[in-house]
Scaffold this active site. Structure first.
Site, mmCIF file in Angstrom:
data_model
loop_
_atom_site.group_PDB
_atom_site.id
_atom_site.type_symbol
_atom_site.label_atom_id
_atom_site.label_comp_id
_atom_site.label_asym_id
_atom_site.label_seq_id
_atom_site.Cartn_x
_atom_site.Cartn_y
_atom_site.Cartn_z
ATOM 1 N N PRO A 1 -18.195 3.327 69.477
ATOM 2 C CA PRO A 1 -19.523 3.833 69.138
ATOM 3 C C PRO A 1 -19.635 5.356 69.115
ATOM 4 O O PRO A 1 -19.133 6.033 70.014
ATOM 5 C CB PRO A 1 -20.428 3.276 70.248
ATOM 6 C CG PRO A 1 -19.718 2.072 70.736
ATOM 7 C CD PRO A 1 -18.247 2.317 70.539
ATOM 8 N N ASN A 2 -20.301 5.834 68.085
ATOM 9 C CA ASN A 2 -20.672 7.244 67.893
ATOM 10 C C ASN A 2 -19.509 8.153 67.489
ATOM 11 O O ASN A 2 -19.728 9.327 67.192
ATOM 12 C CB ASN A 2 -21.366 7.817 69.151
ATOM 13 C CG ASN A 2 -22.622 7.051 69.489
ATOM 14 O OD1 ASN A 2 -23.446 6.815 68.616
ATOM 15 N ND2 ASN A 2 -22.772 6.614 70.720
ATOM 16 N N ASN B 1 -10.122 4.687 71.628
ATOM 17 C CA ASN B 1 -11.196 5.506 72.176
ATOM 18 C C ASN B 1 -12.445 4.638 72.082
ATOM 19 O O ASN B 1 -13.070 4.544 71.028
ATOM 20 C CB ASN B 1 -11.372 6.813 71.409
ATOM 21 C CG ASN B 1 -12.414 7.705 72.068
ATOM 22 O OD1 ASN B 1 -13.192 7.250 72.920
ATOM 23 N ND2 ASN B 1 -12.440 8.964 71.691
ATOM 24 N N ALA C 1 -18.528 5.090 74.809
ATOM 25 C CA ALA C 1 -19.286 4.688 75.996
ATOM 26 C C ALA C 1 -18.962 3.267 76.463
ATOM 27 O O ALA C 1 -19.184 2.937 77.637
ATOM 28 C CB ALA C 1 -20.773 4.823 75.709
HETATM 29 C C1 DQA Z 1 -15.495 9.719 74.833
HETATM 30 C C2 DQA Z 1 -16.101 9.882 76.240
HETATM 31 C C3 DQA Z 1 -17.159 8.836 76.491
HETATM 32 O O1 DQA Z 1 -17.697 8.982 77.806
HETATM 33 C C4 DQA Z 1 -18.285 8.987 75.486
HETATM 34 O O2 DQA Z 1 -19.266 7.981 75.683
HETATM 35 C C5 DQA Z 1 -17.801 8.998 74.081
HETATM 36 C C6 DQA Z 1 -16.575 9.714 73.761
HETATM 37 C C7 DQA Z 1 -14.515 10.853 74.501
HETATM 38 O O3 DQA Z 1 -13.792 10.699 73.513
HETATM 39 O O4 DQA Z 1 -14.470 11.877 75.183
HETATM 40 O O5 DQA Z 1 -18.452 8.485 73.178
HETATM 41 O O6 DQA Z 1 -14.785 8.491 74.801
#
Ligand code: DQA
Length: 141
Positions: free
Chosen positions: A9-10, A73, A76
């Site tokens: 996500p994101n 990766n 969250a």
């Molecule tokens: C992340 C770290 C996570 O805590 C966060 O929610 C992310 C990105 C990182 O790549 O640093 O979305 O995985």
């Protein structure tokens, strides 16, 4: 050998989302970075991203069936998803948990990972440079 790079996500928002934390590399740049690194290492790579937990789990299942190593990766979901951990437990060809940021230097809720205990290794805090390093590990293993 084919290596799966799976982003949660994101991460499709890379480059736009909190550049002070995640850097200015866009998601499209990240895909190219991984594809170039894989070509140099002489391995195949598939780079994907989804905001949906179920879709990520489906990709993990497919990697487990194909005995392909995974660089994950999970964003969250790292800190929340027992379902993703259960799926990853089947990855006999290896799992590298990757974070662009150093999650341990950030908020307390990012310090716990459901994945670290079952991962081959964890890379956090090297920015997007962590991806080619993880690819190199699997390519040279
Ligand atoms: C992340 C770290 C996570 O805590 C966060 O929610 C992310 C990105 C990182 O790549 O640093 O979305 O995985």
């Amino acid at each position: 050998m084919k290596i799966q790079v799976i982003n949660g996500p994101n991460l499709g928002r890379l480059g736009k989302r909190q550049p002070e934390v995640y850097g200015s590399t866009t998601y499209a740049d990240l895909v190219v970075l991984c594809e170039r690194a894989a070509a140099e290492l002489g391995v195949e790579v598939q780079v994907r991203q989804s905001d949906l937990e179920g879709e990520l789990i489906g990709w993990i299942h497919a990697a487990a069936d194909a005995k392909e190593p995974v660089i994950l990766n999970a964003g969250a979901l790292t800190h929340t998803s027992i379902a993703l951990r259960d799926a990853c437990k089947e990855l006999d060809a290896g799992l590298i948990e990757l974070h662009i940021s150093n999650v341990h230097a950030r908020e307390e809720f990012r310090h716990h990972s459901y994945l670290s205990g079952i991962a081959t290794a964890v890379i956090a805090g090297l920015g997007v440079a962590g991806y080619p390093l993880a690819l190199r590990y699997f390519a040279e293993r």
